[in-house]
Design a protein around this motif. Structure first.
Motif, PDB file in Angstrom:
ATOM      1  N   ARG A  12       8.522  -1.342  -3.082  1.00 40.88           N
ATOM      2  CA  ARG A  12       7.693  -1.519  -4.271  1.00 40.88           C
ATOM      3  C   ARG A  12       6.585  -0.487  -4.349  1.00 40.88           C
ATOM      4  NH1 ARG A  12       6.395  -7.595  -3.139  1.00 40.88           N
ATOM      5  NH2 ARG A  12       6.362  -6.639  -1.107  1.00 40.88           N
ATOM      6  N   ARG A  13       6.416   0.349  -3.334  1.00 38.64           N
ATOM      7  CA  ARG A  13       5.339   1.331  -3.322  1.00 38.64           C
ATOM      8  C   ARG A  13       5.799   2.687  -3.848  1.00 38.64           C
ATOM      9  NH1 ARG A  13       0.797  -0.598  -0.867  1.00 38.64           N
ATOM     10  NH2 ARG A  13      -0.060   1.476  -0.752  1.00 38.64           N
ATOM     11  N   SER A  14       6.809   2.717  -4.709  1.00 39.32           N
ATOM     12  CA  SER A  14       7.224   3.979  -5.313  1.00 39.32           C
ATOM     13  C   SER A  14       6.095   4.488  -6.203  1.00 39.32           C
ATOM     14  CB  SER A  14       8.503   3.788  -6.124  1.00 39.32           C
ATOM     15  OG  SER A  14       8.238   2.997  -7.265  1.00 39.32           O
ATOM     16  N   GLY A  15       6.122   5.769  -6.526  1.00 34.20           N
ATOM     17  CA  GLY A  15       5.035   6.395  -7.275  1.00 34.20           C
ATOM     18  C   GLY A  15       4.656   5.687  -8.560  1.00 34.20           C
ATOM     19  N   ALA A  16       5.629   5.405  -9.416  1.00 39.98           N
ATOM     20  CA  ALA A  16       5.327   4.777 -10.702  1.00 39.98           C
ATOM     21  C   ALA A  16       4.773   3.366 -10.525  1.00 39.98           C
ATOM     22  CB  ALA A  16       6.571   4.747 -11.583  1.00 39.98           C
ATOM     23  N   ARG A  17       5.350   2.622  -9.607  1.00 37.13           N
ATOM     24  CA  ARG A  17       4.892   1.236  -9.399  1.00 37.13           C
ATOM     25  C   ARG A  17       3.494   1.199  -8.810  1.00 37.13           C
ATOM     26  NH1 ARG A  17       8.954  -3.274  -8.066  1.00 37.13           N
ATOM     27  NH2 ARG A  17       7.006  -4.331  -8.457  1.00 37.13           N
ATOM     28  N   ILE A  18       3.206   2.108  -7.890  1.00 41.40           N
ATOM     29  CA  ILE A  18       1.889   2.093  -7.265  1.00 41.40           C
ATOM     30  C   ILE A  18       0.819   2.508  -8.270  1.00 41.40           C
ATOM     31  CG2 ILE A  18       1.707   4.415  -6.230  1.00 41.40           C
ATOM     32  CD1 ILE A  18       0.971   1.132  -4.444  1.00 41.40           C
ATOM     33  N   LEU A  19       1.155   3.437  -9.156  1.00 40.58           N
ATOM     34  CA  LEU A  19       0.210   3.834 -10.195  1.00 40.58           C
ATOM     35  C   LEU A  19      -0.034   2.682 -11.170  1.00 40.58           C
ATOM     36  CD1 LEU A  19      -1.568   6.052 -11.299  1.00 40.58           C
ATOM     37  CD2 LEU A  19       0.386   6.931 -12.557  1.00 40.58           C
ATOM     38  N   ASP A  20       1.021   1.976 -11.545  1.00 47.13           N
ATOM     39  CA  ASP A  20       0.868   0.800 -12.409  1.00 47.13           C
ATOM     40  C   ASP A  20      -0.034  -0.246 -11.752  1.00 47.13           C
ATOM     41  OD1 ASP A  20       2.565   1.892 -14.295  1.00 47.13           O
ATOM     42  OD2 ASP A  20       4.294   0.684 -13.719  1.00 47.13           O
ATOM     43  N   THR A  21       0.178  -0.464 -10.478  1.00 55.53           N
ATOM     44  CA  THR A  21      -0.623  -1.455  -9.754  1.00 55.53           C
ATOM     45  C   THR A  21      -2.083  -1.036  -9.689  1.00 55.53           C
ATOM     46  OG1 THR A  21       1.318  -2.051  -8.448  1.00 55.53           O
ATOM     47  CG2 THR A  21      -0.824  -2.735  -7.584  1.00 55.53           C
ATOM     48  N   ALA A  22      -2.324   0.236  -9.401  1.00 57.01           N
ATOM     49  CA  ALA A  22      -3.695   0.741  -9.332  1.00 57.01           C
ATOM     50  C   ALA A  22      -4.380   0.645 -10.691  1.00 57.01           C
ATOM     51  CB  ALA A  22      -3.706   2.178  -8.832  1.00 57.01           C
ATOM     52  N   GLU A  23      -3.637   0.899 -11.759  1.00 50.70           N
ATOM     53  CA  GLU A  23      -4.213   0.736 -13.092  1.00 50.70           C
ATOM     54  C   GLU A  23      -4.668  -0.705 -13.299  1.00 50.70           C
ATOM     55  OE1 GLU A  23      -1.667   4.091 -15.579  1.00 50.70           O
ATOM     56  OE2 GLU A  23      -0.900   2.050 -15.398  1.00 50.70           O
ATOM     57  N   GLY A  24      -3.867  -1.646 -12.854  1.00 54.69           N
ATOM     58  CA  GLY A  24      -4.243  -3.054 -12.962  1.00 54.69           C
ATOM     59  C   GLY A  24      -5.500  -3.374 -12.183  1.00 54.69           C
ATOM     60  N   VAL A  25      -5.638  -2.767 -11.012  1.00 53.57           N
ATOM     61  CA  VAL A  25      -6.846  -2.980 -10.206  1.00 53.57           C
ATOM     62  C   VAL A  25      -8.068  -2.452 -10.955  1.00 53.57           C
ATOM     63  CG1 VAL A  25      -8.049  -2.290  -8.084  1.00 53.57           C
ATOM     64  CG2 VAL A  25      -5.632  -2.954  -7.999  1.00 53.57           C
ATOM     65  N   VAL A  26      -7.954  -1.255 -11.512  1.00 53.88           N
ATOM     66  CA  VAL A  26      -9.084  -0.663 -12.237  1.00 53.88           C
ATOM     67  C   VAL A  26      -9.419  -1.502 -13.475  1.00 53.88           C
ATOM     68  CG1 VAL A  26      -9.904   1.380 -13.484  1.00 53.88           C
ATOM     69  CG2 VAL A  26      -8.664   1.657 -11.338  1.00 53.88           C
ATOM     70  N   ILE A  27      -8.402  -1.988 -14.172  1.00 50.04           N
ATOM     71  CA  ILE A  27      -8.634  -2.859 -15.332  1.00 50.04           C
ATOM     72  C   ILE A  27      -9.418  -4.092 -14.905  1.00 50.04           C
ATOM     73  CG2 ILE A  27      -7.487  -4.417 -16.958  1.00 50.04           C
ATOM     74  CD1 ILE A  27      -5.237  -2.254 -17.119  1.00 50.04           C
ATOM     75  N   ALA A  28      -9.028  -4.694 -13.793  1.00 50.43           N
ATOM     76  CA  ALA A  28      -9.722  -5.893 -13.311  1.00 50.43           C
ATOM     77  C   ALA A  28     -11.161  -5.579 -12.902  1.00 50.43           C
ATOM     78  CB  ALA A  28      -8.965  -6.500 -12.138  1.00 50.43           C
ATOM     79  N   LEU A  29     -11.371  -4.441 -12.273  1.00 47.82           N
ATOM     80  CA  LEU A  29     -12.713  -4.086 -11.815  1.00 47.82           C
ATOM     81  C   LEU A  29     -13.640  -3.680 -12.950  1.00 47.82           C
ATOM     82  CD1 LEU A  29     -11.861  -2.007  -8.620  1.00 47.82           C
ATOM     83  CD2 LEU A  29     -12.863  -4.303  -8.712  1.00 47.82           C
ATOM     84  N   ARG A  30     -13.106  -2.919 -13.890  1.00 51.36           N
ATOM     85  CA  ARG A  30     -13.928  -2.344 -14.952  1.00 51.36           C
ATOM     86  C   ARG A  30     -13.883  -3.128 -16.258  1.00 51.36           C
ATOM     87  NH1 ARG A  30     -16.918   1.376 -12.260  1.00 51.36           N
ATOM     88  NH2 ARG A  30     -15.725   3.146 -11.474  1.00 51.36           N
ATOM     89  N   GLY A  31     -12.860  -3.952 -16.422  1.00 53.06           N
ATOM     90  CA  GLY A  31     -12.702  -4.634 -17.700  1.00 53.06           C
ATOM     91  C   GLY A  31     -12.364  -3.661 -18.818  1.00 53.06           C
ATOM     92  N   CYS A  32     -11.577  -2.652 -18.485  1.00 50.62           N
ATOM     93  CA  CYS A  32     -11.246  -1.598 -19.435  1.00 50.62           C
ATOM     94  C   CYS A  32      -9.803  -1.733 -19.919  1.00 50.62           C
ATOM     95  CB  CYS A  32     -11.466  -0.235 -18.792  1.00 50.62           C
ATOM     96  SG  CYS A  32     -10.414   0.099 -17.350  1.00 50.62           S
ATOM     97  N   THR A  33      -9.391  -0.812 -20.766  1.00 45.42           N
ATOM     98  CA  THR A  33      -8.014  -0.807 -21.259  1.00 45.42           C
ATOM     99  C   THR A  33      -7.105  -0.101 -20.258  1.00 45.42           C
ATOM    100  OG1 THR A  33      -8.191   1.321 -22.391  1.00 45.42           O
ATOM    101  CG2 THR A  33      -8.852  -0.663 -23.642  1.00 45.42           C
ATOM    102  N   LEU A  34      -5.809  -0.254 -20.464  1.00 45.12           N
ATOM    103  CA  LEU A  34      -4.827   0.424 -19.626  1.00 45.12           C
ATOM    104  C   LEU A  34      -5.003   1.932 -19.709  1.00 45.12           C
ATOM    105  CD1 LEU A  34      -2.317   0.258 -17.805  1.00 45.12           C
ATOM    106  CD2 LEU A  34      -0.931   0.166 -19.878  1.00 45.12           C
TER     107      LEU A  34
END
Length: 111
Positions: A12-34
């Protein structure tokens, strides 16, 4: 700079999936858009001269409290500098430091 295509036990740690996951983390931390989360990851990677996918991998590893020993050390530092205070301020051992705010509507726990 280490390559993200290194062998990992978790597919599950392929490039695209890990980037998607990190985007979700940033969204949760910042309350921002994708889109804002993606731009923040890319801009942070540029600022620290690391690959965006390596930065994303470092951020997700930090959030999951996994070892970062086999990751790009510069990416790990960049993730800690950029989001570490937010992670420390909002979570400790997987629990939110502040209780969720409840309003009169019982169906909505989080604002």
């Amino acid at each position: 700079m280490k390559d993200l295509n290194r062998t990992r036990d978790d597919p599950r740690r392929s490039g695209a999936r890990i980037l998607d996951t990190a985007e979700g983390v940033v969204i949760a931390l910042r309350g921002c858009t994708l889109n804002q989360a993606f731009i923040e990851i890319v801009n942070t990677a540029k600022k620290h001269n690391v690959a965006p996918v390596n930065l994303a991998d470092a951020l997700v590893a930090i959030v999951q409290k996994q070892s970062t020993a086999d990751l790009d050390a510069d990416a790990v530092r960049a993730a800690q500098e950029t989001w570490g205070a937010l992670l420390d301020g909002h979570r400790r051992d997987g629990a939110w430091l502040e209780e969720p705010v409840q309003d009169d509507d019982d169906s909505r726990v989080f604002d």
